[in-house]
Design an enzyme around this catalytic site. Structure first.
Site, PDB file in Angstrom:
ATOM      1  N   GLY A   1      47.528   0.713  29.818  1.00 34.30           N
ATOM      2  CA  GLY A   1      46.259   1.178  30.355  1.00 34.30           C
ATOM      3  C   GLY A   1      45.404   1.825  29.285  1.00 34.30           C
ATOM      4  N   CYS A   2      44.521   2.696  29.719  1.00 32.47           N
ATOM      5  CA  CYS A   2      43.583   3.363  28.815  1.00 32.47           C
ATOM      6  C   CYS A   2      44.311   4.071  27.681  1.00 32.47           C
ATOM      7  CB  CYS A   2      42.754   4.375  29.612  1.00 32.47           C
ATOM      8  SG  CYS A   2      41.857   5.541  28.594  1.00 32.47           S
ATOM      9  N   PHE A   3      43.946   3.748  26.436  1.00 33.38           N
ATOM     10  CA  PHE A   3      44.675   4.356  25.316  1.00 33.38           C
ATOM     11  C   PHE A   3      44.391   5.837  25.158  1.00 33.38           C
ATOM     12  CE2 PHE A   3      41.607   1.928  22.193  1.00 33.38           C
ATOM     13  CZ  PHE A   3      40.516   2.643  22.661  1.00 33.38           C
TER      14      PHE A   3
END
Length: 229
Positions: free
Chosen positions: A59-61
Site C-alpha cells: 500500500g501507501c509507502f
C-alpha cells in the site's frame, strides 16, 4: 489515491513569514507544529552499507515506511518503487498506474537485532494480504501486496510463513501477496522520505497512516523501538 499538494504547514509558514506581524497567533501555531516533529538521526550511504536490506510493498509507502521505522533493529527505511520494468519511474507515473511498479520500501536492518523472518511477520501483520491491488482507500496495482526476496532462503521464509498463515486460517479470504524476486529499487522523490514524520498534520497521515501505524503497534509491542511505544 493520495493527491499531493503544497503541504499545509509550508503554506502557513509562507504566509507567516510575509503577511503576519511578529508574535501573531498564526506564528505561534506554526512554532508548535514545527517543534512537534521529532528529530531523526540521518545515516550516510556508507553507514547503511553495514546493514542488510529487505524490500516490501503493502500500500501507501508513507504508511509502510513509518511502520518499519518503528521496529527495533531497523536503521533506515526509504520509500520508492519496485516490481516493474520501467526505469527511473516518477511518483506521478506510478500513482496513476502508468508503470508496473508498486509503491515499496527499502528496509536497512541489523540482523543481529531483528531477523528477516521477523520482518516478514511485520509485513504481514501490518496490512491486509488478502486485499487485491488495494490497501485502505488506495486502489490500483501500484498498491498491491508484494514480498520481495533476494535469494532462495528468503523466498522459502516468505512462502513458509504464508503457508503457516493459511494453515492457521487467520483470514476468511485467500492470501494474494505476490512473492517476487527482487530486481531493482528506485528511491522516491525526496519529499516522500519520512513523509509521515515530517507532515503529522496532513489529512491523509492523520486519518489513514497514523491509525494504521497504531494498529500495528498494538499487536507488535515487543518488536518496537523504545521511543516508538
Amino acid at each position: 489515491m493520495k493527491i499531493l499538494r503544497i503541504p499545509f504547514l509550508a503554506i502557513i509558514l509562507l504566509i507567516s513569514a510575509n503577511c503576519q506581524p511578529k508574535n501573531s497567533k498564526a506564528e505561534k501555531t506554526v512554532a508548535q507544529e514545527t517543534s512537534s516533529v521529532p528529530v531523526k538521526v540521518m545515516l550516510s550511504s556508507e553507514d547503511l552499507q553495514e546493514y542488510e536490506t529487505a524490500y516490501f510493498a503493502s500500500g501507501c509507502f508513507w504508511c509502510v515506511e513509518a511502520i518499519f521505522e518503528s521496529v527495533k533493529g531497523v536503521k533506515e527505511v526509504h520509500s520508492g518503487y519496485s516490481g516493474g520494468k520501467e526505469k527511473n519511474p516518477t511518483y506521478e507515473e506510478v500513482a496513476y498506474g502508468r508503470t508496473g511498479h508498486a509503491e515499496a520500501v527499502e528496509v536497512f536492518y541489523d540482523p543481529k537485532v531483528i531477523s528477516f523472518t521477523q520482518l516478514v511477520q511485520v509485513f504481514f501483520g501490518s496490512h491486509d494480504p488478502t486485499s487485491l491491488n488495494r490497501q485502505g482507500p488506495d486502489r490500483g496495482a501500484q498498491y498491491r501486496s508484494v514480498a520481495f526476496y533476494k535469494n532462495a532462503e528468503e523466498q522459502k521464509i516468505i512462502q513458509d510463513y504464508i503457508s503457516l498463515l493459511e494453515t492457521k486460517k487467520l483470514y476468511n479470504r485467500p492470501i494474494v501477496t505476490q512473492v517476487a524476486l527482487f530486481e531493482v529499487f528506485y528511491k522516491a522523490e525526496e519529499y516522500h522520505q519520512d513523509f509521515e514524520r515530517k507532515n503529522p498534520y496532513n489529512s491523509y497521515i492523520r486519518n489513514v497512516s497514523i491509525p494504521r501505524l497504531n494498529r500495528f503497534k498494538e499487536n507488535f509491542q515487543s518488536y518496537l523501538k523504545e521511543d516508538s511505544h
